[in-house]
Design an enzyme around this catalytic site. Structure first.
Site, PDB file in Angstrom:
ATOM      1  N   CYS A 123       5.009  -3.809 -17.071  1.00 47.53           N
ATOM      2  CA  CYS A 123       4.756  -4.381 -18.396  1.00 47.53           C
ATOM      3  C   CYS A 123       5.791  -5.472 -18.659  1.00 47.53           C
ATOM      4  O   CYS A 123       6.987  -5.185 -18.739  1.00 47.53           O
ATOM      5  CB  CYS A 123       4.824  -3.315 -19.487  1.00 47.53           C
ATOM      6  N   HIS A 161       8.500  -5.526  -1.505  1.00 43.48           N
ATOM      7  CA  HIS A 161       7.556  -6.450  -2.143  1.00 43.48           C
ATOM      8  C   HIS A 161       6.726  -5.771  -3.231  1.00 43.48           C
ATOM      9  O   HIS A 161       5.674  -6.276  -3.611  1.00 43.48           O
ATOM     10  CB  HIS A 161       6.634  -7.090  -1.090  1.00 43.48           C
ATOM     11  N   ASP A 200       0.849  -1.197   0.000  1.00 42.10           N
ATOM     12  CA  ASP A 200       0.000   0.000   0.000  1.00 42.10           C
ATOM     13  C   ASP A 200       0.885   1.248   0.000  1.00 42.10           C
ATOM     14  O   ASP A 200       2.117   1.153   0.110  1.00 42.10           O
ATOM     15  CB  ASP A 200      -0.960  -0.012   1.206  1.00 42.10           C
ATOM     16  N   SER A 205       5.016 -10.444  11.112  1.00 39.71           N
ATOM     17  CA  SER A 205       5.002 -11.720  11.833  1.00 39.71           C
ATOM     18  C   SER A 205       6.352 -12.422  11.795  1.00 39.71           C
ATOM     19  O   SER A 205       6.562 -13.403  12.499  1.00 39.71           O
ATOM     20  CB  SER A 205       3.940 -12.641  11.228  1.00 39.71           C
TER      21      SER A 205
HETATM   22  P1  OAD Z   1       1.459 -10.884   8.625  1.00 41.01           P
HETATM   23  O1  OAD Z   1      -0.005 -10.905   8.386  1.00 41.01           O
HETATM   24  O2  OAD Z   1       2.205 -12.167   8.473  1.00 41.01           O
HETATM   25  O3  OAD Z   1       1.756 -10.350  10.094  1.00 41.01           O
HETATM   26  C1  OAD Z   1       1.201  -9.158  10.572  1.00 41.01           C
HETATM   27  C2  OAD Z   1       1.730  -8.902  11.970  1.00 41.01           C
HETATM   28  O4  OAD Z   1       1.177  -7.675  12.406  1.00 41.01           O
HETATM   29  C3  OAD Z   1       1.348  -9.973  13.002  1.00 41.01           C
HETATM   30  O5  OAD Z   1       2.491 -10.319  13.783  1.00 41.01           O
HETATM   31  C4  OAD Z   1       0.288  -9.269  13.861  1.00 41.01           C
HETATM   32  O6  OAD Z   1       0.354  -9.665  15.225  1.00 41.01           O
HETATM   33  C5  OAD Z   1       0.715  -7.820  13.729  1.00 41.01           C
HETATM   34  N1  OAD Z   1      -0.389  -6.859  13.916  1.00 41.01           N
HETATM   35  C6  OAD Z   1      -1.707  -6.996  13.590  1.00 41.01           C
HETATM   36  N2  OAD Z   1      -2.395  -5.894  13.896  1.00 41.01           N
HETATM   37  C7  OAD Z   1      -1.501  -5.026  14.431  1.00 41.01           C
HETATM   38  C8  OAD Z   1      -1.596  -3.706  14.972  1.00 41.01           C
HETATM   39  N3  OAD Z   1      -2.756  -3.038  15.007  1.00 41.01           N
HETATM   40  N4  OAD Z   1      -0.468  -3.125  15.442  1.00 41.01           N
HETATM   41  C9  OAD Z   1       0.718  -3.783  15.411  1.00 41.01           C
HETATM   42  N5  OAD Z   1       0.869  -5.021  14.929  1.00 41.01           N
HETATM   43  C10 OAD Z   1      -0.218  -5.640  14.438  1.00 41.01           C
HETATM   44  O7  OAD Z   1       2.059  -9.739   7.680  1.00 41.01           O
HETATM   45  P2  OAD Z   1       3.581  -9.490   7.230  1.00 41.01           P
HETATM   46  O8  OAD Z   1       4.522  -9.905   8.312  1.00 41.01           O
HETATM   47  O9  OAD Z   1       3.657  -8.113   6.718  1.00 41.01           O
HETATM   48  O10 OAD Z   1       4.309 -10.993   1.086  1.00 41.01           O
HETATM   49  O11 OAD Z   1       3.700 -10.494   6.024  1.00 41.01           O
HETATM   50  C11 OAD Z   1       4.898 -10.549   5.314  1.00 41.01           C
HETATM   51  C12 OAD Z   1       4.637 -10.898   3.877  1.00 41.01           C
HETATM   52  O12 OAD Z   1       3.848 -12.092   3.806  1.00 41.01           O
HETATM   53  C13 OAD Z   1       3.807  -9.881   3.123  1.00 41.01           C
HETATM   54  O13 OAD Z   1       4.561  -8.810   2.625  1.00 41.01           O
HETATM   55  C14 OAD Z   1       3.235 -10.690   2.010  1.00 41.01           C
HETATM   56  C15 OAD Z   1       2.821 -11.901   2.802  1.00 41.01           C
HETATM   57  O14 OAD Z   1       2.693 -13.088   2.133  1.00 41.01           O
HETATM   58  C16 OAD Z   1       4.032 -11.215  -0.207  1.00 41.01           C
HETATM   59  O15 OAD Z   1       2.915 -11.194  -0.647  1.00 41.01           O
HETATM   60  C17 OAD Z   1       5.272 -11.502  -1.023  1.00 41.01           C
END
Ligand code: OAD
Length: 241
Positions: free
Chosen positions: A125, A117, A102, A185
């Protein structure tokens, strides 16, 4: 952790948690995106080859949705930190690396965001290898503004593809004396390994998250809570201290 004044170069990694309170679904929470959709179907080159309509529609929905969302206090605080840190610590730098696709960091005031990412609001393209800012849909197969071939795909890094700007990220990590992970995460590499890279060169490591991440043991300190509260409080501490 060491007194805040001793830091100069800060590298921040953010994930979906920083945008959760703006109303954008995270990936791995209960009811998160990866419970609603199979990663193999919508986030791999193979899935795209198998069913491009499904994948384009999925990203069209996500691209449209983020444009209805607004940055929250965490994004705004990180924008403020980037602007004010070099005034507080001459020569000091803040490098913001995000896994998020985003644009809420930019709309929160951050300038040099590294989107490792990719981004929802650019398209790639595959015919002429150009990238274009894009706010509308792709499912109707619009022509590339550069070469007119209808070969545009989301400019998002899928599983099995190499994240963007890794050299810049490792260069910043090699200079960091503070590494901060926010709202991720720790499940997806290479981002999940940044904390260990930073620690190898002696950086302090701080985790700000709703719950402990998978790599929580690598951080010197973990602060738990919603990003919209704990990120502004940490920035205030850093700038005010
Ligand atoms: P995740 O969905 O794996 O993890 C989100 C983290 O944010 C978790 O540890 C939650 O506890 C935490 N969380 C949720 N709400 C929150 C809040 N209000 N304040 C603080 N923390 C909060 O997302 P990512 O770690 O970003 O990649 O995932 C990594 C990658 O996996 C993404 O970029 C995407 C995905 O598959 C691709 O698509 C290549």
């Amino acid at each position: 952790m060491a007194a805040m004044q001793t830091y100069r170069n800060i590298v921040i990694l953010t994930g979906a948690g920083v945008s959760a309170e703006s109303g954008i679904d995270t990936f791995r929470s209960a009811g998160g995106l990866w419970e609603q959709h199979r990663v193999e179907d919508v986030a791999t080159p193979e899935g795209f080859a198998r069913d491009p309509d499904l994948v384009l529609r999925f990203y069209d929905m996500r691209r449209a949705a983020i444009q209805t969302k607004a940055p929250n206090a965490a994004h705004v605080a990180l924008g403020r930190l980037e602007r004010e840190w070099p005034k507080r610590v001459p020569g000091g730098t803040v490098t913001l690396v995000t896994q998020n696709v985003d644009d809420l960091h930019e709309r929160g005031g951050s300038l040099g965001v590294i989107h490792m990412h990719g981004e929802h609001l650019t398209v790639w393209c595959t015919a002429c290898d150009t990238r274009h800012r894009w706010t509308g849909p792709l499912a109707d197969r619009p022509p590339c503004p550069e070469c007119a071939v209808p070969a545009l795909r989301p400019d998002v890094v899928w599983f099995g593809e190499v994240p963007y700007r890794m050299e810049e990220i490792f260069a910043a990590l090699s200079e960091a004396d503070l590494f901060v992970s926010i709202g991720t995460s720790g499940a997806v590499y290479p981002a999940a390994g940044f904390v260990r890279t930073a620690r190898e060169i002696g950086a302090q490591a701080l985790e700000l998250n709703l719950e402990r991440s998978q790599g929580s043991q690598w951080f010197h300190e973990t602060r738990l809570g919603p990003a919209s509260e704990i990120v502004p409080a940490w920035v205030e501490e850093l700038l005010g201290g």
